[in-house]
Design a protein around this motif. Sequence first.
Motif, PDB file in Angstrom:
ATOM      1  N   GLY A 204       0.775  -1.227   0.000  1.00 35.30           N
ATOM      2  CA  GLY A 204       0.000   0.000   0.000  1.00 35.30           C
ATOM      3  C   GLY A 204       0.806   1.275   0.000  1.00 35.30           C
ATOM      4  N   ARG A 205       0.063   2.354  -0.082  1.00 32.76           N
ATOM      5  CA  ARG A 205       0.665   3.679  -0.067  1.00 32.76           C
ATOM      6  C   ARG A 205       1.281   3.949   1.297  1.00 32.76           C
ATOM      7  NH1 ARG A 205      -3.220   7.272   2.360  1.00 32.76           N
ATOM      8  NH2 ARG A 205      -5.097   6.096   2.886  1.00 32.76           N
ATOM      9  N   GLY A 206       2.122   4.954   1.347  1.00 34.47           N
ATOM     10  CA  GLY A 206       2.725   5.337   2.610  1.00 34.47           C
ATOM     11  C   GLY A 206       1.797   6.237   3.403  1.00 34.47           C
ATOM     12  N   ASN A 207       1.953   7.564   3.241  1.00 36.56           N
ATOM     13  CA  ASN A 207       1.225   8.540   4.055  1.00 36.56           C
ATOM     14  C   ASN A 207       1.439   8.261   5.536  1.00 36.56           C
ATOM     15  OD1 ASN A 207      -0.356  10.818   4.515  1.00 36.56           O
ATOM     16  ND2 ASN A 207      -2.219   9.608   4.704  1.00 36.56           N
ATOM     17  N   ASN A 208       2.687   8.366   5.950  1.00 39.93           N
ATOM     18  CA  ASN A 208       3.082   7.993   7.304  1.00 39.93           C
ATOM     19  C   ASN A 208       3.017   9.181   8.252  1.00 39.93           C
ATOM     20  OD1 ASN A 208       3.800   5.314   6.387  1.00 39.93           O
ATOM     21  ND2 ASN A 208       5.538   6.295   5.393  1.00 39.93           N
ATOM     22  N   PHE A 209       2.666   8.880   9.500  1.00 40.78           N
ATOM     23  CA  PHE A 209       2.440   9.902  10.528  1.00 40.78           C
ATOM     24  C   PHE A 209       3.493   9.824  11.623  1.00 40.78           C
ATOM     25  CE2 PHE A 209      -1.546  10.219   8.456  1.00 40.78           C
ATOM     26  CZ  PHE A 209      -2.272  11.286   8.971  1.00 40.78           C
ATOM     27  N   LEU A 210       3.772  10.981  12.208  1.00 40.12           N
ATOM     28  CA  LEU A 210       4.602  11.058  13.410  1.00 40.12           C
ATOM     29  C   LEU A 210       3.860  11.911  14.432  1.00 40.12           C
ATOM     30  CD1 LEU A 210       8.383  11.564  13.797  1.00 40.12           C
ATOM     31  CD2 LEU A 210       6.858  13.218  14.890  1.00 40.12           C
ATOM     32  N   PHE A 211       3.737  11.398  15.651  1.00 36.53           N
ATOM     33  CA  PHE A 211       3.054  12.101  16.728  1.00 36.53           C
ATOM     34  C   PHE A 211       4.066  12.567  17.762  1.00 36.53           C
ATOM     35  CE2 PHE A 211       0.897  11.369  21.009  1.00 36.53           C
ATOM     36  CZ  PHE A 211       0.368  12.657  21.085  1.00 36.53           C
ATOM     37  N   ILE A 212       4.092  13.875  18.030  1.00 40.58           N
ATOM     38  CA  ILE A 212       4.971  14.441  19.051  1.00 40.58           C
ATOM     39  C   ILE A 212       4.183  14.529  20.351  1.00 40.58           C
ATOM     40  CG2 ILE A 212       6.444  16.372  19.702  1.00 40.58           C
ATOM     41  CD1 ILE A 212       6.574  17.139  16.732  1.00 40.58           C
ATOM     42  N   ASP A 213       4.461  13.615  21.257  1.00 40.86           N
ATOM     43  CA  ASP A 213       3.773  13.574  22.547  1.00 40.86           C
ATOM     44  C   ASP A 213       4.305  14.687  23.455  1.00 40.86           C
ATOM     45  OD1 ASP A 213       2.202  12.367  24.687  1.00 40.86           O
ATOM     46  OD2 ASP A 213       4.121  11.669  25.485  1.00 40.86           O
ATOM     47  N   GLU A 214       3.572  15.002  24.493  1.00 37.91           N
ATOM     48  CA  GLU A 214       4.000  16.058  25.417  1.00 37.91           C
ATOM     49  C   GLU A 214       5.287  15.692  26.149  1.00 37.91           C
ATOM     50  OE1 GLU A 214       1.234  16.364  28.850  1.00 37.91           O
ATOM     51  OE2 GLU A 214       0.321  14.545  28.027  1.00 37.91           O
ATOM     52  N   HIS A 215       5.657  14.389  26.144  1.00 38.76           N
ATOM     53  CA  HIS A 215       6.863  13.940  26.836  1.00 38.76           C
ATOM     54  C   HIS A 215       7.985  13.596  25.857  1.00 38.76           C
ATOM     55  CE1 HIS A 215       4.517  13.850  30.513  1.00 38.76           C
ATOM     56  NE2 HIS A 215       3.633  13.076  29.931  1.00 38.76           N
ATOM     57  N   ALA A 216       7.991  14.217  24.684  1.00 42.00           N
ATOM     58  CA  ALA A 216       9.024  13.939  23.680  1.00 42.00           C
ATOM     59  C   ALA A 216      10.284  14.754  23.944  1.00 42.00           C
ATOM     60  CB  ALA A 216       8.494  14.256  22.284  1.00 42.00           C
ATOM     61  N   SER A 319      -4.108   7.360   7.567  1.00 41.47           N
ATOM     62  CA  SER A 319      -2.831   6.824   7.095  1.00 41.47           C
ATOM     63  C   SER A 319      -3.036   5.649   6.141  1.00 41.47           C
ATOM     64  CB  SER A 319      -1.958   6.385   8.271  1.00 41.47           C
ATOM     65  OG  SER A 319      -2.292   5.090   8.697  1.00 41.47           O
ATOM     66  N   GLY A 320      -1.954   5.281   5.465  1.00 35.70           N
ATOM     67  CA  GLY A 320      -2.001   4.135   4.556  1.00 35.70           C
ATOM     68  C   GLY A 320      -1.773   2.811   5.249  1.00 35.70           C
ATOM     69  N   GLY A 321      -1.658   2.822   6.579  1.00 37.81           N
ATOM     70  CA  GLY A 321      -1.421   1.578   7.306  1.00 37.81           C
ATOM     71  C   GLY A 321      -0.008   1.058   7.120  1.00 37.81           C
ATOM     72  N   HIS A 322       0.913   1.951   6.808  1.00 35.95           N
ATOM     73  CA  HIS A 322       2.295   1.571   6.522  1.00 35.95           C
ATOM     74  C   HIS A 322       3.170   1.715   7.765  1.00 35.95           C
ATOM     75  CE1 HIS A 322       6.283   1.651   4.687  1.00 35.95           C
ATOM     76  NE2 HIS A 322       5.780   1.343   3.507  1.00 35.95           N
ATOM     77  N   SER A 323       3.469   2.950   8.177  1.00 35.98           N
ATOM     78  CA  SER A 323       4.361   3.199   9.309  1.00 35.98           C
ATOM     79  C   SER A 323       3.886   4.410  10.101  1.00 35.98           C
ATOM     80  CB  SER A 323       5.791   3.452   8.824  1.00 35.98           C
ATOM     81  OG  SER A 323       6.280   2.362   8.073  1.00 35.98           O
ATOM     82  N   ALA A 324       4.073   4.344  11.415  1.00 34.75           N
ATOM     83  CA  ALA A 324       3.708   5.467  12.280  1.00 34.75           C
ATOM     84  C   ALA A 324       4.654   5.509  13.473  1.00 34.75           C
ATOM     85  CB  ALA A 324       2.266   5.335  12.764  1.00 34.75           C
ATOM     86  N   THR A 325       5.005   6.728  13.890  1.00 32.63           N
ATOM     87  CA  THR A 325       5.970   6.928  14.975  1.00 32.63           C
ATOM     88  C   THR A 325       5.364   7.766  16.091  1.00 32.63           C
ATOM     89  OG1 THR A 325       7.962   6.788  13.609  1.00 32.63           O
ATOM     90  CG2 THR A 325       8.125   8.111  15.582  1.00 32.63           C
ATOM     91  N   ILE A 326       5.669   7.401  17.329  1.00 28.54           N
ATOM     92  CA  ILE A 326       5.416   8.277  18.463  1.00 28.54           C
ATOM     93  C   ILE A 326       6.754   8.723  19.024  1.00 28.54           C
ATOM     94  CG2 ILE A 326       5.183   6.287  20.035  1.00 28.54           C
ATOM     95  CD1 ILE A 326       3.340   8.080  21.782  1.00 28.54           C
ATOM     96  N   MET A 327       6.906  10.034  19.196  1.00 30.33           N
ATOM     97  CA  MET A 327       8.080  10.576  19.867  1.00 30.33           C
ATOM     98  C   MET A 327       7.674  10.837  21.311  1.00 30.33           C
ATOM     99  SD  MET A 327      10.376  10.534  17.523  1.00 30.33           S
ATOM    100  CE  MET A 327      11.657  11.310  18.511  1.00 30.33           C
ATOM    101  N   ALA A 345       4.101  -1.174  10.596  1.00 28.29           N
ATOM    102  CA  ALA A 345       5.255  -0.926  11.468  1.00 28.29           C
ATOM    103  C   ALA A 345       4.946   0.273  12.347  1.00 28.29           C
ATOM    104  CB  ALA A 345       6.509  -0.666  10.650  1.00 28.29           C
ATOM    105  N   VAL A 346       5.176   0.123  13.641  1.00 30.91           N
ATOM    106  CA  VAL A 346       4.978   1.220  14.587  1.00 30.91           C
ATOM    107  C   VAL A 346       6.284   1.457  15.337  1.00 30.91           C
ATOM    108  CG1 VAL A 346       2.487   1.046  14.882  1.00 30.91           C
ATOM    109  CG2 VAL A 346       3.956  -0.464  16.199  1.00 30.91           C
ATOM    110  N   TYR A 347       6.596   2.714  15.582  1.00 26.89           N
ATOM    111  CA  TYR A 347       7.897   3.101  16.128  1.00 26.89           C
ATOM    112  C   TYR A 347       7.747   3.954  17.381  1.00 26.89           C
ATOM    113  CZ  TYR A 347       9.956   2.011  11.494  1.00 26.89           C
ATOM    114  OH  TYR A 347      10.370   1.412  10.327  1.00 26.89           O
ATOM    115  N   GLN A 348       8.729   3.850  18.242  1.00 28.63           N
ATOM    116  CA  GLN A 348       8.920   4.807  19.324  1.00 28.63           C
ATOM    117  C   GLN A 348      10.280   5.463  19.139  1.00 28.63           C
ATOM    118  OE1 GLN A 348       9.249   3.181  23.296  1.00 28.63           O
ATOM    119  NE2 GLN A 348       9.275   5.213  24.276  1.00 28.63           N
ATOM    120  N   ASN A 349      10.263   6.789  19.018  1.00 29.20           N
ATOM    121  CA  ASN A 349      11.502   7.576  18.950  1.00 29.20           C
ATOM    122  C   ASN A 349      12.437   7.131  17.822  1.00 29.20           C
ATOM    123  OD1 ASN A 349      10.617   8.991  21.210  1.00 29.20           O
ATOM    124  ND2 ASN A 349      11.704   7.665  22.646  1.00 29.20           N
ATOM    125  N   ALA A 350      11.878   6.863  16.656  1.00 29.07           N
ATOM    126  CA  ALA A 350      12.703   6.450  15.514  1.00 29.07           C
ATOM    127  C   ALA A 350      12.018   6.837  14.205  1.00 29.07           C
ATOM    128  CB  ALA A 350      12.967   4.947  15.555  1.00 29.07           C
TER     129      ALA A 350
END
Length: 399
Positions: A204-216, A319-327, A345-350
Amino acid sequence: MKLLDTKKKNNVLKSMIRILGENRSELLGANKEDLDLFKRDDQAMYDRLVIDEAKIDGMIASVQSVMEQEDPVGKVISDREVHDGLKVINKTAPFGTIMIIYESRPDVTIEAAVLAFKANNKILLKGGKEAKHSNAMLVDFWHRALTENGLDKDWIQLMNMSREETQEFLKNPTQPLDLIVPRGGERLINFVKEHAECAVLVSGRGNNFLFIDEHADWDKTKQVILNAKTHKISACNALDKILVHSEFPEYEAKLKELHSFLKENGVEVLTDQRTNKILPETEVVTDESVWYEEFLAMKCVIGTVDSVDEAMDKINKYSGGHSATIMSDDQQKAVQFMEQVDSAAVYQNASTRFTDGGSMGVGAELAISTDKLHHRGPLGLNELVTNKYYVYGDGHVRA
């Protein structure tokens, strides 16, 4: 389909490694023909089309990596006895014939073929017309390697078909077809799903998200965003959308800093209405379709959310269900995000740029699957097999 022993398959791959190394100028010449014919109105596609010495080295490394991996065919998944001695063994088995439809990237002609062949599948390669000469040369190399080892060329076939011919082939294949993998944008995927009569595994398509949490960590966050957004804009694992927690320390100042940082690095910034009040010089997103869009360009959207739940809802919707990150340095919140965001794929700080076979330790990949059947994420060697039950009896009948 005839099962080839591992030695025979690896001998073909050894031949291919040598042929690629010995015929670099031939391949570069074919690629130059494609580049000369390409109108550079789509920079991302042009970048994917280019073959250089480094790309050839990468192709050789991909073949070498797959050659060194264990043969995925015939592995025992389970072995048990039932019903008074009836023996049931479940083993891995080839799919049969796989078709991959892809745009622009000639290196897919190497990775798709080496993976499919090592997993004992035939592969039909339908590349884009923009890579016509490059793909033809690479498949000719494959045919030389097969012929050297006494195998038919039809293990690896290049399909030169128009859109209309492809549509007809999907509806009425002229040879057995067990699986189709469309590797490209939304239009290609929808075209294949609409017309195919066999199983389709969506890359699938990308359209990847990154979320900047209050504790990043702010400094780490900026570097991750820069890498994910600018390292390779033509990749499906590039970043497109950034969501910022409204309670992040110095929220307004940090938004302005992020905007300046991205602008300095050549990234155009769009914003939602709430963020636009702080960054009024940016273009505000008024069309919801933009939230679904994979940009493949030096462009991103920044939005504001009030909680991790709001961020997850937005990601799962658009999202495209590809990759997402939480900082975030809040481990509990990161686990919540990673468990509930519905991405391959889901990420923390990467950075999301790690979503590919090589970076994830899989090796060469056929594609990044965003489907859930039968596999999500990088489609490596071990994912290009299905399974088969072997049942051994001695006159057993079911009562």
